[in-house]
Design an enzyme around this catalytic site. Structure first.
Site, mmCIF file in Angstrom:
data_model
loop_
_atom_site.group_PDB
_atom_site.id
_atom_site.type_symbol
_atom_site.label_atom_id
_atom_site.label_comp_id
_atom_site.label_asym_id
_atom_site.label_seq_id
_atom_site.Cartn_x
_atom_site.Cartn_y
_atom_site.Cartn_z
ATOM 1 C CD1 TRP A 132 42.341 50.027 36.178
ATOM 2 C CD2 TRP A 132 43.385 48.975 34.725
ATOM 3 N NE1 TRP A 132 43.722 50.302 36.513
ATOM 4 C CE2 TRP A 132 44.369 49.478 35.287
ATOM 5 C CE3 TRP A 132 43.958 48.190 33.546
ATOM 6 C CZ2 TRP A 132 45.762 49.458 35.334
ATOM 7 C CZ3 TRP A 132 45.371 48.314 33.462
ATOM 8 C CH2 TRP A 132 46.235 48.944 34.464
ATOM 9 C CG ASP A 141 39.151 44.198 36.667
ATOM 10 O OD1 ASP A 141 39.568 43.771 37.781
ATOM 11 O OD2 ASP A 141 39.738 44.965 35.938
ATOM 12 C CE LYS A 181 46.487 47.222 40.547
ATOM 13 N NZ LYS A 181 45.578 47.202 39.726
HETATM 14 C C1 PLP Z 1 45.724 46.995 38.094
HETATM 15 C C2 PLP Z 1 44.370 46.717 37.609
HETATM 16 C C3 PLP Z 1 44.231 45.829 36.274
HETATM 17 C C4 PLP Z 1 45.522 45.469 35.547
HETATM 18 O O1 PLP Z 1 45.953 44.370 36.126
HETATM 19 P P1 PLP Z 1 47.126 43.496 35.791
HETATM 20 O O2 PLP Z 1 47.327 42.527 36.508
HETATM 21 O O3 PLP Z 1 48.327 44.340 35.489
HETATM 22 O O4 PLP Z 1 47.007 43.169 34.368
HETATM 23 C C5 PLP Z 1 42.983 45.737 35.967
HETATM 24 N N1 PLP Z 1 41.891 46.064 36.364
HETATM 25 C C6 PLP Z 1 41.933 46.948 37.646
HETATM 26 C C7 PLP Z 1 40.759 47.508 38.314
HETATM 27 C C8 PLP Z 1 43.238 47.305 38.112
HETATM 28 O O5 PLP Z 1 43.319 48.025 39.177
#
Ligand code: PLP
Length: 356
Positions: free
Chosen positions: A99, A166, A190
């Site tokens: 990511w 993030d 998540k």
């Molecule tokens: C799942 C995830 C993403 C991607 O998220 P989307 O909403 O599918 O774009 C980005 N960063 C992390 C740390 C993730 O676990």
């Protein structure tokens, strides 16, 4: 049979949030219509948006000067929206996994990217130390929890430049000092709600400094001005987030959730560490509380498939590791009950007794 949901994302949500969402779909607040068939600008939905923002601010103790947005596009759209709005010359990134790499790739289209630390040398199994962060960087971007590799940054960094995180997979899993961040964002799917909505916490004073033209939809200021309703927001996922936040508050807030998360993670990590058959893959000081990765020790490698089958029969769902790490990954998000972790530990012990 009871299912134990260890899915990495989309993933387990509080049962009460799912039930209340189902009710709102059938008849929203007793108005005789579904949440799915009313205007996002109705007073009924506006109340949902207002409560969701207010609860998020309250539970995360978000200080004055920050805005909370709920937008579409996922965390992946933020990988480009962030540099679009905030990268003038140079930005610093910590490379801790897939990511982070995706975020770095997007940023490179907007300016110079300095990778100030990377754990690529060991398949991202640890959190690297950030070397000096350039004082002239517009921001420093980190991924606090690396969902695929099961590593996590457990502290709020002191950064000499705007810190952007993030937090897709560890949002609301531990208390965070929001004042140390210029921006926190993530996909909701998540630890917060269903797929389809992205949360963004942004300190307003960092915006409006770029000279480039920013398309209306990609400009944070558009969404701040319109209260996340410049266009139609993801109404249903936002409703479920509200229910999840109500649930967190009812449990006693993030402090309480953090305590439970630590207990759950310890239970599973202890079982892994004390096992003759299994071993963890993440460096000990970098271990995630949210995604617990483990493999079979080399001498038991041929038992992996058998354990997958065995655990499935015991009701374990979603414990297959990501293909880039292999083995197993148990995601222990906020909504996962302690009894599910205990059930997995029992299952591992039973399998070991039969096979090792
Ligand atoms: C799942 C995830 C993403 C991607 O998220 P989307 O909403 O599918 O774009 C980005 N960063 C992390 C740390 C993730 O676990």
């Amino acid at each position: 049979m009871k299912k134990h949901n260890f899915n990495a994302g989309p993933s387990i949500l509080p049962r009460v949030a799912i039930e209340n969402t189902a009710k709102a779909i059938l008849d929203f607040n007793g108005i005789g219509l579904s949440l799915l068939e009313i205007s996002h600008r109705s007073k009924e939905f506006q109340a949902v948006m207002d409560e969701t923002v207010a609860l998020f601010k309250e539970i995360m103790e978000i200080p004055e000067g920050y805005q909370v947005l709920f937008l579409g596009g996922g965390a992946s759209l933020q990988f480009c929206m962030i540099p679009f709005n905030l990268l003038g010359q140079k930005a610093a990134y910590l490379e801790t996994g897939v990511w982070a790499k995706k975020a770095i790739k997007e940023a490179k289209a907007f300016g110079q990217v300095e990778v100030v630390g990377s754990s690529a040398d060991k398949n991202f199994s640890y959190i690297p130390r950030a070397t000096t962060i350039p004082a002239d960087a517009d921001y420093f971007h980190i991924t606090t929890n690396n969902t695929i590799y099961g590593t996590e940054i457990h502290v709020d960094y002191d950064s000499p430049v705007n810190l952007i995180a993030d937090m897709s997979s560890d949002i609301l899993s531990r208390p965070v000092d929001v004042s140390k961040y210029a921006m926190i964002y993530g996909g909701a799917q998540k630890n917060l709600g269903p797929a389809g909505v992205t949360f963004i916490i942004v300190r307003e004073d960092i915006l409006g400094k770029m000279e480039r033209h920013i398309p209306t939809m990609l400009d944070y200021r558009t969404h701040i001005k319109e209260g996340s309703m410049f266009n139609t927001p993801p109404v249903l996922p936002i409703y479920t987030i509200m229910e999840t936040l109500r649930w967190i508050k009812s449990l006693g807030g993030v402090e309480k959730i953090y305590e439970i998360n630590k207990r759950k993670a310890k239970l599973l990590y202890d079982a892994i560490d004390n096992s003759r058959m299994f071993m963890g893959t993440a460096a000990e000081d970098s271990r995630s509380l949210m995604n617990i990765c483990f493999v079979m020790k080399p001498e038991f490698q041929d038992k992996e498939e058998a354990f997958m089958e065995f655990s499935k029969k015991a009701g374990m769902i979603g414990i297959k590791g990501h293909r880039s790490v292999g083995g197993f990954r148990a995601s222990t998000y906020n909504a996962l009950p302690e009894e599910s972790v205990q059930a997995l530990v029992d299952c591992m012990k039973e399998f070991e007794a039969l096979n090792a």
